[in-house]
Design a protein around this motif. Sequence first.
Motif, PDB file in Angstrom:
ATOM      1  N   LEU A 185       0.215  18.350  88.213  1.00  0.00           N
ATOM      2  CA  LEU A 185       0.380  19.804  88.231  1.00  0.00           C
ATOM      3  C   LEU A 185      -0.929  20.509  87.892  1.00  0.00           C
ATOM      4  N   THR A 186      -1.629  20.005  86.906  1.00  0.00           N
ATOM      5  CA  THR A 186      -2.906  20.604  86.502  1.00  0.00           C
ATOM      6  C   THR A 186      -3.931  20.539  87.625  1.00  0.00           C
ATOM      7  N   ASP A 187      -4.040  19.366  88.258  1.00  0.00           N
ATOM      8  CA  ASP A 187      -5.007  19.223  89.351  1.00  0.00           C
ATOM      9  C   ASP A 187      -4.639  20.097  90.555  1.00  0.00           C
ATOM     10  N   ALA A 188      -3.343  20.209  90.819  1.00  0.00           N
ATOM     11  CA  ALA A 188      -2.901  21.065  91.927  1.00  0.00           C
ATOM     12  C   ALA A 188      -3.278  22.516  91.666  1.00  0.00           C
ATOM     13  N   ALA A 189      -3.065  22.977  90.435  1.00  0.00           N
ATOM     14  CA  ALA A 189      -3.390  24.368  90.101  1.00  0.00           C
ATOM     15  C   ALA A 189      -4.888  24.630  90.235  1.00  0.00           C
ATOM     16  N   THR A 190      -5.703  23.695  89.771  1.00  0.00           N
ATOM     17  CA  THR A 190      -7.154  23.848  89.890  1.00  0.00           C
ATOM     18  C   THR A 190      -7.567  23.943  91.356  1.00  0.00           C
ATOM     19  N   PHE A 191      -6.978  23.080  92.187  1.00  0.00           N
ATOM     20  CA  PHE A 191      -7.330  23.061  93.606  1.00  0.00           C
ATOM     21  C   PHE A 191      -6.933  24.375  94.282  1.00  0.00           C
ATOM     22  N   VAL A 192      -5.737  24.860  93.971  1.00  0.00           N
ATOM     23  CA  VAL A 192      -5.261  26.103  94.592  1.00  0.00           C
ATOM     24  C   VAL A 192      -6.142  27.283  94.184  1.00  0.00           C
ATOM     25  N   ARG A 193      -6.527  27.339  92.923  1.00  0.00           N
ATOM     26  CA  ARG A 193      -7.379  28.442  92.460  1.00  0.00           C
ATOM     27  C   ARG A 193      -8.768  28.400  93.091  1.00  0.00           C
ATOM     28  N   GLU A 194      -9.297  27.195  93.265  1.00  0.00           N
ATOM     29  CA  GLU A 194     -10.706  27.069  93.620  1.00  0.00           C
ATOM     30  C   GLU A 194     -10.971  26.757  95.089  1.00  0.00           C
ATOM     31  N   LYS A 195     -10.007  26.137  95.806  1.00  0.00           N
ATOM     32  CA  LYS A 195     -10.331  25.631  97.137  1.00  0.00           C
ATOM     33  C   LYS A 195      -9.340  26.000  98.237  1.00  0.00           C
ATOM     34  N   SER A 196      -8.081  26.198  97.899  1.00  0.00           N
ATOM     35  CA  SER A 196      -7.085  26.429  98.945  1.00  0.00           C
ATOM     36  C   SER A 196      -7.291  27.784  99.618  1.00  0.00           C
ATOM     37  N   ARG A 197      -7.005  27.841 100.916  1.00  0.00           N
ATOM     38  CA  ARG A 197      -7.022  29.101 101.649  1.00  0.00           C
ATOM     39  C   ARG A 197      -5.600  29.653 101.721  1.00  0.00           C
ATOM     40  N   PRO A 198      -5.445  30.968 101.673  1.00  0.00           N
ATOM     41  CA  PRO A 198      -4.094  31.535 101.760  1.00  0.00           C
ATOM     42  C   PRO A 198      -3.549  31.416 103.179  1.00  0.00           C
ATOM     43  N   TYR A 199      -2.233  31.297 103.296  1.00  0.00           N
ATOM     44  CA  TYR A 199      -1.594  31.300 104.607  1.00  0.00           C
ATOM     45  C   TYR A 199      -1.547  32.749 105.117  1.00  0.00           C
ATOM     46  N   PRO A 200      -1.900  32.984 106.369  1.00  0.00           N
ATOM     47  CA  PRO A 200      -2.022  34.382 106.843  1.00  0.00           C
ATOM     48  C   PRO A 200      -0.776  35.230 106.631  1.00  0.00           C
ATOM     49  N   ASP A 201       0.413  34.653 106.825  1.00  0.00           N
ATOM     50  CA  ASP A 201       1.633  35.448 106.713  1.00  0.00           C
ATOM     51  C   ASP A 201       1.844  36.009 105.310  1.00  0.00           C
ATOM     52  N   ALA A 202       1.211  35.394 104.312  1.00  0.00           N
ATOM     53  CA  ALA A 202       1.392  35.874 102.935  1.00  0.00           C
ATOM     54  C   ALA A 202       0.655  37.183 102.690  1.00  0.00           C
ATOM     55  N   GLN A 203      -0.346  37.461 103.527  1.00  0.00           N
ATOM     56  CA  GLN A 203      -1.125  38.692 103.424  1.00  0.00           C
ATOM     57  C   GLN A 203      -1.696  38.899 102.013  1.00  0.00           C
ATOM     58  N   VAL A 204      -2.287  37.821 101.493  1.00  0.00           N
ATOM     59  CA  VAL A 204      -2.932  37.887 100.175  1.00  0.00           C
ATOM     60  C   VAL A 204      -4.353  37.342 100.316  1.00  0.00           C
ATOM     61  N   GLU A 205      -5.192  37.674  99.346  1.00  0.00           N
ATOM     62  CA  GLU A 205      -6.588  37.230  99.375  1.00  0.00           C
ATOM     63  C   GLU A 205      -6.754  35.803  98.840  1.00  0.00           C
ATOM     64  N   ARG A 206      -5.897  35.425  97.920  1.00  0.00           N
ATOM     65  CA  ARG A 206      -5.998  34.099  97.301  1.00  0.00           C
ATOM     66  C   ARG A 206      -4.726  33.305  97.539  1.00  0.00           C
ATOM     67  N   ALA A 207      -4.882  31.986  97.753  1.00  0.00           N
ATOM     68  CA  ALA A 207      -3.697  31.135  97.884  1.00  0.00           C
ATOM     69  C   ALA A 207      -2.849  31.198  96.624  1.00  0.00           C
ATOM     70  N   ALA A 208      -3.499  31.388  95.478  1.00  0.00           N
ATOM     71  CA  ALA A 208      -2.770  31.439  94.206  1.00  0.00           C
ATOM     72  C   ALA A 208      -1.872  32.660  94.093  1.00  0.00           C
ATOM     73  N   ASP A 209      -2.026  33.644  94.997  1.00  0.00           N
ATOM     74  CA  ASP A 209      -1.177  34.836  94.979  1.00  0.00           C
ATOM     75  C   ASP A 209      -0.052  34.783  96.000  1.00  0.00           C
ATOM     76  N   ASP A 210      -0.002  33.724  96.790  1.00  0.00           N
ATOM     77  CA  ASP A 210       1.068  33.553  97.772  1.00  0.00           C
ATOM     78  C   ASP A 210       2.384  33.364  97.017  1.00  0.00           C
ATOM     79  N   PRO A 211       3.382  34.217  97.246  1.00  0.00           N
ATOM     80  CA  PRO A 211       4.630  34.099  96.473  1.00  0.00           C
ATOM     81  C   PRO A 211       5.345  32.767  96.669  1.00  0.00           C
ATOM     82  N   LEU A 212       5.196  32.150  97.848  1.00  0.00           N
ATOM     83  CA  LEU A 212       5.824  30.846  98.049  1.00  0.00           C
ATOM     84  C   LEU A 212       5.119  29.769  97.227  1.00  0.00           C
TER      85      LEU A 212
END
Length: 396
Positions: free
Chosen positions: A252-279
């Motif tokens: 869980l810790t490694d997943a959170a770090t990756f999402v904050r630092e490297k993941s791209r948001p999915y376009p349908d979420a209409q957010v700037e960061r993957a970490a803000d995607d509600p899903l």
Amino acid sequence: MTGKVPVLAAAEAVAVAAELAAIFARDAAERDANRLIPLVELDRLSESGLLAITVPAPYGGADLPTETVAEVFRLLSAGDPNIGQIPHSHFVYVNQLRLRGTDAQQKLLFAEVLAGRRFGNAQSEANTRHVRDIRTTLTADGPGRWRLNGRKFYATGALLAHRIPVLAHLGPDGPLHVAWVDRHAGGVEVIDDWNGLGQRTTASGSVVLRDVDVPDDLITPFAVTFEGPQTYGAFAQVLHAAIDAGIARAALTDAATFVREKSRPYPDAQVERAADDPLVVQAFGEIELAVRGSEALLAEAARAIDRANADLTAASATAASLAVAAARAATTRAALDAGSRLFEVAGTRSAAAGLGLDRHWRNARTHTLHDPAAWKVQHLGRWAVDGTPPPNHGQV
């Protein structure tokens, strides 16, 4: 190793475990990728005093409760579950010694632990009918002497141990005893032939025993442990649960770090960061809930063992075993789910082989096979339906 290791109070032990876990985590992925056995790290663990925290107070130890030991294991396993698993049998056999050793045996062997020496294990055998079918035998060889012969597998800790407790029959088909064999004694061969898909650096390979000379004073009874109420099995099992809880938290810790630092948001979420995607946030919440629940059940199981040890009866031993069964089932599920769902939340980039994030699931899948979680649920169900206590064989 010479001299005496530090005798740690409970808070000190937890703090030292957290500090070492952070250090061990730095190179955990590299060790996994290249199958590097953590000898230097294990020596550091020995020198810290953590492997001596259950030595009884009358013999100079801290005699810390199971609740603290389980938390130490959870923390170490969040750093690197291979390092968390290697000393598992060390603690189990320290417990066996305190339950069944003579005063002379305890003085000798507890002093070794306080000097930083490690116990391994040679218990399970690969080609027998089931996990409790043991063929290794001690054969009488004159007054007070025995010859030990057999072959063991899943001998986690043996390669890096100073002494190997060996489970064997005392005489052909006699009761099970433990022979406390020096790692480098004549006739002892430890083979690094473990090739699991996960827990790759535990060196859980084979121990071959050929006419090993063992004196009476290095043999302790084992079978009698289960002739009355006991927490021996629950203690061993709760440490396994702590390893899985650590794997779950690390995933869980490694997943959170990756999402904050490297993941791209999915376009349908209409957010700037993957970490803000509600899903993504929802998925993290679900994983966090499962991991927290497993950690809570782990802590309660450890306390149940401590309560049983303070007043050991059939009822208190049953309560401890059931609490541990619940913890094992929950930590198994949490570790497997967290290790798998981290890719769901982190996205395609997280599947790159060089990142090593798959090691969390591989470690979880491998370690949770140690005892089937389905049988833990069976024992809980039988208790819930008609009050049937779990079996008294040491695996619950």
